[in-house]
Design an enzyme around this catalytic site. Structure first.
Site, short mmCIF file in Angstrom:
data_model
loop_
_atom_site.label_atom_id
_atom_site.label_comp_id
_atom_site.label_asym_id
_atom_site.label_seq_id
_atom_site.Cartn_x
_atom_site.Cartn_y
_atom_site.Cartn_z
N SER A 291 11.90 -11.59 32.42
CA SER A 291 10.74 -11.71 33.32
C SER A 291 10.55 -10.46 34.19
CB SER A 291 10.97 -12.85 34.32
OG SER A 291 10.88 -14.09 33.70
N HIS B 48 5.78 -12.13 31.03
CA HIS B 48 6.34 -11.93 29.69
C HIS B 48 5.23 -11.51 28.75
CE1 HIS B 48 10.51 -13.53 29.79
NE2 HIS B 48 10.07 -13.94 30.96
N HIS C 194 11.17 -19.38 26.15
CA HIS C 194 12.20 -20.15 26.82
C HIS C 194 12.21 -21.60 26.33
CE1 HIS C 194 10.95 -16.93 29.54
NE2 HIS C 194 12.17 -16.93 30.01
N TYR D 83 12.47 -24.10 28.29
CA TYR D 83 11.66 -24.94 29.20
C TYR D 83 10.18 -24.95 28.84
CZ TYR D 83 10.54 -20.61 31.76
OH TYR D 83 10.13 -19.34 32.09
N GLU D 84 9.75 -23.97 28.03
CA GLU D 84 8.34 -23.97 27.62
C GLU D 84 8.06 -25.12 26.64
OE1 GLU D 84 6.57 -19.90 26.97
OE2 GLU D 84 8.67 -19.32 27.18
N ALA E 222 16.11 -12.39 34.69
CA ALA E 222 16.04 -12.57 36.15
C ALA E 222 16.90 -13.77 36.46
CB ALA E 222 14.59 -12.82 36.55
N MET F 263 17.54 -19.45 33.41
CA MET F 263 17.01 -20.42 32.45
C MET F 263 16.86 -19.83 31.05
SD MET F 263 13.96 -21.78 34.92
CE MET F 263 14.24 -22.10 36.66
N SER F 264 17.66 -18.81 30.75
CA SER F 264 17.46 -18.15 29.45
C SER F 264 18.78 -17.59 28.93
CB SER F 264 16.45 -17.01 29.61
OG SER F 264 17.00 -15.97 30.38
N ASN G 153 16.61 -13.27 43.58
CA ASN G 153 16.56 -14.09 44.80
C ASN G 153 17.94 -14.71 44.98
OD1 ASN G 153 15.53 -15.67 42.26
ND2 ASN G 153 16.40 -17.22 43.61
N HIS H 233 8.26 -18.11 41.98
CA HIS H 233 8.20 -17.15 40.87
C HIS H 233 7.68 -15.81 41.37
CE1 HIS H 233 8.26 -15.81 36.76
NE2 HIS H 233 6.95 -15.65 36.71
N1 HPA Z 1 17.28 -20.21 39.49
C1 HPA Z 1 17.07 -20.27 38.17
N2 HPA Z 1 16.47 -19.31 37.48
C2 HPA Z 1 16.08 -18.22 38.15
C3 HPA Z 1 16.27 -18.08 39.52
C4 HPA Z 1 16.91 -19.14 40.22
O1 HPA Z 1 17.12 -19.09 41.46
N3 HPA Z 1 15.74 -16.87 39.88
C5 HPA Z 1 15.28 -16.30 38.74
N4 HPA Z 1 15.47 -17.11 37.69
#
Ligand code: HPA
Length: 297
Positions: A53, A84, A106, A108-109, A136, A234-235, A258, A270
């Site tokens: 990302s 993406h 992903h 989750y998609e 990320a 998540m990847s 973050n 996001h």
């Molecule tokens: N959690 C899960 N996935 C993420 C995060 C997070 O804090 N930041 C970027 N991708």
């Protein structure tokens, strides 16, 4: 077992699984995509890169030979996520042939794991010797801060599923792949040298993958810290498991975009993820390019 032919309006109707494929169909789909990419470029990439990302700017530093939108690659799916781009790029970095996936899809998609792994397997079959995978991630380790880059030393798969579940594709590798050195130390050592030469601080730690797409709760983050996770995302895990099966070593780089939920008194968005990747893009790109050069020197 043959299902009775019921209509979707029948309450007893069971929909067919979306991605029921035999191993023969799966390997044939991968091989067809490989043939397609080869028909578009005769380049033999030595290293693969998957850009996460907001981390697509590496591409600006490449001598691009061919850029193929995922939508044109037979069997590939398009990414639906902001940030993406969804292109496979064959390029040179200072004379070295590489293949770059600018954007990933992903779990989750809503895609099946076989679909999530598909393009990694395609670049594996193109003959890459190593893969750099990036993402990320949220920082769980409180020594981290947003904007840090973290080398992945190992991962914890908590996506709720192993991506290799289902018929084994013997052409790709064994039924029970070893995962004890999925992210070899030798590649991380090279990345640390590159970071040192660039004057960059680099973190190292364990990446834990959940399926998402909601971010975690503060209680989940506390629990994940106890499990030994330094970062959460998540990847990446499906692609890395696919690489382990194909015996392709991986360097993983997480951009800590973050601090994970509950660590700071602020909500997760996001937008923050995208803002941080934009802020560290220059350092991230320099690190990836440096590693690409060292990997093929
Ligand atoms: N959690 C899960 N996935 C993420 C995060 C997070 O804090 N930041 C970027 N991708």
């Amino acid at each position: 077992m043959q299902q009775p032919n019921r209509q979707p309006t029948d309450p007893r109707y069971t929909p067919p699984s979306k991605f029921v494929q035999t191993r023969k169909q799966m390997i044939e789909a991968i091989n067809e995509a490989v043939r397609f990419v080869r028909s578009r470029s005769s380049m033999q990439p030595r290293v693969g890169v998957i850009l996460g990302s907001g981390l697509g700017d590496v591409v600006d530093a490449l001598e691009v030979e061919t850029a193929i939108p995922y939508s044109e690659i037979p069997g590939a799916r398009a990414s639906t996520v902001v940030g993406h781009q969804g292109r496979m790029i064959l390029a040179h970095v200072q004379g070295t042939p590489v293949v770059v996936m600018q954007g990933r899809i992903h779990f989750y998609e809503g895609y099946e794991m076989a679909e999530v792994m598909f393009l990694s397997r395609v670049i594996g079959r193109l003959g890459i010797e190593k893969l750099i995978v990036t993402n990320a991630a949220g920082g769980i380790n409180t020594k981290f801060q947003a904007g840090d880059l973290m080398l992945i030393s190992d991962h914890i798969n908590m996506m709720g599923m192993n991506p290799l579940r289902g018929p084994n594709i013997d052409d790709l590798g064994v039924r029970f792949p070893d995962m004890s050195e999925a992210y070899p130390e030798s590649l991380r050592d090279i990345a640390k040298d590159v970071a040192r030469e660039l004057g960059q601080l680099i973190q190292e730690g364990v990446y834990l993958a959940l399926s998402g797409p909601s971010y975690e709760t503060p209680a989940e983050i506390r629990a994940l810290r106890h499990l030994g996770a330094d970062a959460v995302g998540m990847s990446t895990v499906p692609e890395v498991i696919a690489m382990s099966q194909m015996q392709i070593p991986v360097l993983g780089i997480s951009c800590i975009t973050n601090m994970a939920a509950g660590i700071l008194k602020q909500k997760l968005t996001h937008q923050e993820v995208m803002d941080t990747t934009a802020r560290v893009q220059k350092d991230f790109t320099a690190l990836v390019l440096g590693c690409l050069q060292r990997f093929t020197a």
